[in-house]
Design a protein around this motif. Structure first.
Motif, PDB file in Angstrom:
ATOM      1  N   ALA A  87       0.849  -1.191   0.000  1.00 18.94           N
ATOM      2  CA  ALA A  87       0.000   0.000   0.000  1.00 18.94           C
ATOM      3  C   ALA A  87       0.884   1.240   0.000  1.00 18.94           C
ATOM      4  N   PRO A  88       0.627   2.218  -0.872  1.00 19.00           N
ATOM      5  CA  PRO A  88       1.471   3.412  -0.926  1.00 19.00           C
ATOM      6  C   PRO A  88       1.648   4.100   0.429  1.00 19.00           C
ATOM      7  N   LEU A  89       0.579   4.166   1.228  1.00 21.81           N
ATOM      8  CA  LEU A  89       0.695   4.823   2.532  1.00 21.81           C
ATOM      9  C   LEU A  89       1.700   4.111   3.423  1.00 21.81           C
ATOM     10  N   VAL A  90       1.720   2.780   3.381  1.00 19.60           N
ATOM     11  CA  VAL A  90       2.664   2.024   4.207  1.00 19.60           C
ATOM     12  C   VAL A  90       4.100   2.354   3.812  1.00 19.60           C
ATOM     13  N   VAL A  91       4.377   2.388   2.508  1.00 23.08           N
ATOM     14  CA  VAL A  91       5.716   2.734   2.035  1.00 23.08           C
ATOM     15  C   VAL A  91       6.090   4.148   2.470  1.00 23.08           C
ATOM     16  N   ALA A  92       5.163   5.077   2.298  1.00 28.18           N
ATOM     17  CA  ALA A  92       5.425   6.461   2.698  1.00 28.18           C
ATOM     18  C   ALA A  92       5.708   6.547   4.196  1.00 28.18           C
ATOM     19  N   GLU A  93       4.919   5.845   5.010  1.00 27.52           N
ATOM     20  CA  GLU A  93       5.137   5.873   6.456  1.00 27.52           C
ATOM     21  C   GLU A  93       6.500   5.284   6.827  1.00 27.52           C
ATOM     22  N   GLN A  94       6.842   4.163   6.218  1.00 24.53           N
ATOM     23  CA  GLN A  94       8.106   3.512   6.544  1.00 24.53           C
ATOM     24  C   GLN A  94       9.298   4.430   6.262  1.00 24.53           C
ATOM     25  N   PHE A  95       9.305   5.028   5.077  1.00 32.20           N
ATOM     26  CA  PHE A  95      10.475   5.824   4.698  1.00 32.20           C
ATOM     27  C   PHE A  95      10.445   7.224   5.307  1.00 32.20           C
ATOM     28  N   ALA A  96       9.278   7.720   5.654  1.00 29.09           N
ATOM     29  CA  ALA A  96       9.226   8.976   6.406  1.00 29.09           C
ATOM     30  C   ALA A  96       9.835   8.791   7.789  1.00 29.09           C
ATOM     31  N   LEU A  97       9.566   7.649   8.415  1.00 31.55           N
ATOM     32  CA  LEU A  97      10.170   7.369   9.719  1.00 31.55           C
ATOM     33  C   LEU A  97      11.681   7.182   9.605  1.00 31.55           C
ATOM     34  N   LEU A  98      12.114   6.471   8.574  1.00 25.15           N
ATOM     35  CA  LEU A  98      13.552   6.292   8.374  1.00 25.15           C
ATOM     36  C   LEU A  98      14.246   7.632   8.161  1.00 25.15           C
ATOM     37  N   LEU A 147       4.681  10.222  -3.315  1.00 33.57           N
ATOM     38  CA  LEU A 147       5.318  11.541  -3.374  1.00 33.57           C
ATOM     39  C   LEU A 147       4.537  12.558  -2.542  1.00 33.57           C
ATOM     40  N   ALA A 148       3.213  12.558  -2.685  1.00 27.75           N
ATOM     41  CA  ALA A 148       2.385  13.546  -1.989  1.00 27.75           C
ATOM     42  C   ALA A 148       2.342  13.294  -0.488  1.00 27.75           C
ATOM     43  N   MET A 149       2.171  12.042  -0.097  1.00 30.55           N
ATOM     44  CA  MET A 149       2.022  11.744   1.325  1.00 30.55           C
ATOM     45  C   MET A 149       3.311  11.949   2.116  1.00 30.55           C
ATOM     46  N   MET A 150       4.456  11.924   1.433  1.00 30.60           N
ATOM     47  CA  MET A 150       5.717  12.119   2.151  1.00 30.60           C
ATOM     48  C   MET A 150       6.052  13.591   2.345  1.00 30.60           C
ATOM     49  N   GLU A 151       5.346  14.469   1.667  1.00 27.39           N
ATOM     50  CA  GLU A 151       5.573  15.892   1.898  1.00 27.39           C
ATOM     51  C   GLU A 151       5.161  16.250   3.332  1.00 27.39           C
ATOM     52  N   PRO A 152       5.878  17.147   3.987  1.00 21.74           N
ATOM     53  CA  PRO A 152       5.524  17.511   5.369  1.00 21.74           C
ATOM     54  C   PRO A 152       4.072  17.952   5.525  1.00 21.74           C
ATOM     55  N   ALA A 153       3.516  18.630   4.500  1.00 22.45           N
ATOM     56  CA  ALA A 153       2.126  19.088   4.592  1.00 22.45           C
ATOM     57  C   ALA A 153       1.133  17.964   4.370  1.00 22.45           C
ATOM     58  N   GLY A 154       1.580  16.837   3.808  1.00 22.03           N
ATOM     59  CA  GLY A 154       0.692  15.722   3.552  1.00 22.03           C
ATOM     60  C   GLY A 154      -0.287  16.013   2.432  1.00 22.03           C
ATOM     61  N   PRO A 165      -6.896  15.315   6.665  1.00 19.58           N
ATOM     62  CA  PRO A 165      -5.455  15.407   6.408  1.00 19.58           C
ATOM     63  C   PRO A 165      -4.807  14.036   6.546  1.00 19.58           C
ATOM     64  N   LEU A 166      -3.893  13.728   5.648  1.00 20.09           N
ATOM     65  CA  LEU A 166      -3.203  12.442   5.668  1.00 20.09           C
ATOM     66  C   LEU A 166      -1.711  12.688   5.499  1.00 20.09           C
ATOM     67  N   ARG A 167      -0.936  12.347   6.515  1.00 18.72           N
ATOM     68  CA  ARG A 167       0.508  12.555   6.484  1.00 18.72           C
ATOM     69  C   ARG A 167       1.210  11.241   6.774  1.00 18.72           C
ATOM     70  N   ALA A 168       2.365  11.038   6.135  1.00 18.82           N
ATOM     71  CA  ALA A 168       3.133   9.823   6.386  1.00 18.82           C
ATOM     72  C   ALA A 168       3.688   9.801   7.798  1.00 18.82           C
ATOM     73  N   THR A 169       4.016  10.976   8.328  1.00 18.61           N
ATOM     74  CA  THR A 169       4.496  11.065   9.708  1.00 18.61           C
ATOM     75  C   THR A 169       4.240  12.486  10.199  1.00 18.61           C
ATOM     76  N   PRO A 170       3.951  12.679  11.474  1.00  8.88           N
ATOM     77  CA  PRO A 170       3.724  14.044  11.961  1.00  8.88           C
ATOM     78  C   PRO A 170       5.026  14.832  12.046  1.00  8.88           C
ATOM     79  N   GLN A 171       4.950  16.117  11.761  1.00  6.97           N
ATOM     80  CA  GLN A 171       6.068  17.034  11.967  1.00  6.97           C
ATOM     81  C   GLN A 171       7.340  16.630  11.219  1.00  6.97           C
ATOM     82  N   ALA A 172       7.184  16.223   9.963  1.00  3.60           N
ATOM     83  CA  ALA A 172       8.361  15.909   9.147  1.00  3.60           C
ATOM     84  C   ALA A 172       9.174  17.159   8.885  1.00  3.60           C
ATOM     85  N   ARG A 173      10.480  17.018   8.882  1.00  3.35           N
ATOM     86  CA  ARG A 173      11.372  18.144   8.597  1.00  3.35           C
ATOM     87  C   ARG A 173      12.116  17.980   7.273  1.00  3.35           C
TER      88      ARG A 173
END
Length: 348
Positions: A87-98, A147-154, A165-173
């Motif tokens: 699922a795209p969201l799972v990939v985005a979440e995994q790599f946003a955390l990394l 691409l969209a979900m990994m942006e800090p704004a989600g 709102p859907l974000r891969a991770t909160p408060q991405a920098r």
């Protein structure tokens, strides 16, 4: 290497030899990653393959986390995540955390291939929530979603007239560098259209590289993330003190690729002495020799010259080496000294 030499990186499939358990293969790859880090290699990518006796790289995000934790400087990424399996969201979440854990050191390489046989592919993609052909056909959409979900704004997800709102991770920098990978014109065109960095699987395909890179460069459209085409070359490599030693160390992987391409039973990677006992038919010997000619196999001087020649021929300033040297009988199971020696000799 000379001032004009390309920057070197590493691709790792976490090979499993006949004398290894999975844990041994992981230990050997972590040692290889630490060597690459110390030697100044630019990046270290880990592949995704499933249900293969000789490959332990089944889960790129887990491997990326392990390697990033074991190193301090080198960029670490997937080469790549096979997006239709997930699922795209799972990939985005995994790599946003990394990326949050290792800011500025994470690459996300995305591919479209199954990374396995049809039965295993069905098991993976059924679990991902759809029919295989349908999932593959939606690949460009899935890339956009990541691409969209990994942006800090989600992104905003519209459900029953409301926007969530859907974000891969909160408060991405920061966001990982996202690459598109492939072994066909399709991936080259898509990467060009989306203005993404692109890598053709030269180490696997061995043909069509020049055409795919030319297509990518010709049709590239600048994006906010990338102003001009960005790519590099991947090559299989075995480097040793002598030509003869390098040729012997290359044989186990050559036989593994022969089995894959001719539909033979796949096995853990043979030790060198085991591989040398295999008798090949004339057609299979011809295929092995043809593959070997496309690889970088030799002593340090010849290998470095070949890599510089390839980089110049394909117009790249980075070459990702897939160190495929086998092991001798009696090698410590948790180590891959010939693979590490390949990296050391190329970096010298």
């Amino acid at each position: 290497m000379s001032p004009a030499s390309p920057t070197l990186s590493v691709l790792d499939l976490v090979p499993v030899r006949s004398d290894q358990a999975t844990g041994d293969a992981l230990a050997a790859s972590l040692s290889l990653a630490r060597a690459a880090d110390e030697l100044g290699y630019r990046r270290y990518w880990l592949a995704e393959h499933h249900n293969m006796p000789a490959v332990a790289a089944t889960n790129p995000p887990v491997l990326v986390g392990l390697v990033a934790s074991a190193t301090s400087r080198i960029l670490v990424g997937s080469g790549g995540v096979m997006l239709p399996n997930h699922a795209p969201l799972v990939v985005a979440e995994q790599f946003a955390l990394l990326e949050a854990a290792f800011p500025g050191r994470i690459d996300l390489g995305i591919g479209r291939a199954p990374g396995s046989d049809p039965v295993t592919s069905y098991a993976l993609r059924h679990g991902a929530g759809g029919v295989s052909d349908e999932i593959v056909s939606r690949f460009p959409e899935y890339v956009d979603n990541v691409l969209a979900m990994m942006e800090p704004a989600g992104v905003g997800l519209s459900v029953q007239g409301r926007t969530y709102p859907l974000r891969a991770t909160p408060q991405a920098r920061s966001v990982p560098t996202i690459w598109l990978l492939g072994s066909s014109d399709y991936s080259a065109r898509l990467a060009a259209e989306k203005g993404m960095p692109y890598v053709f699987a030269h180490h696997f395909s061995g043909s069509g590289t020049a055409e795919a890179l030319a297509l990518y460069r010709e049709h590239f459209r600048p994006s906010p993330e990338l102003a001009e085409p960005r790519t590099f070359l991947t090559v299989n490599a075995v480097v040793a003190g002598t030509e003869d030693e390098a040729a012997r160390l290359a044989l186990p992987q050559l036989l593994a690729m022969l089995a894959l391409r001719t539909g033979q039973e796949l096995t853990p990677q043979r030790l060198v002495e085991e591989a040398e006992k295999v008798e090949l038919s004339a057609p299979h010997l011809e295929l092995v020799q043809a593959m070997a000619e496309r690889w970088v196999i030799g002593d340090p001087a010849r290998a470095r010259a070949r890599i510089e020649e390839l980089a110049a021929s394909y117009g790249v300033d980075e070459v990702m080496v897939h160190p495929v040297a086998g092991a001798w009988t009696g090698t410590e199971p948790g180590a891959s000294p010939a693979r590490e020696e390949t990296l050391r000799l190329l970096a010298a």
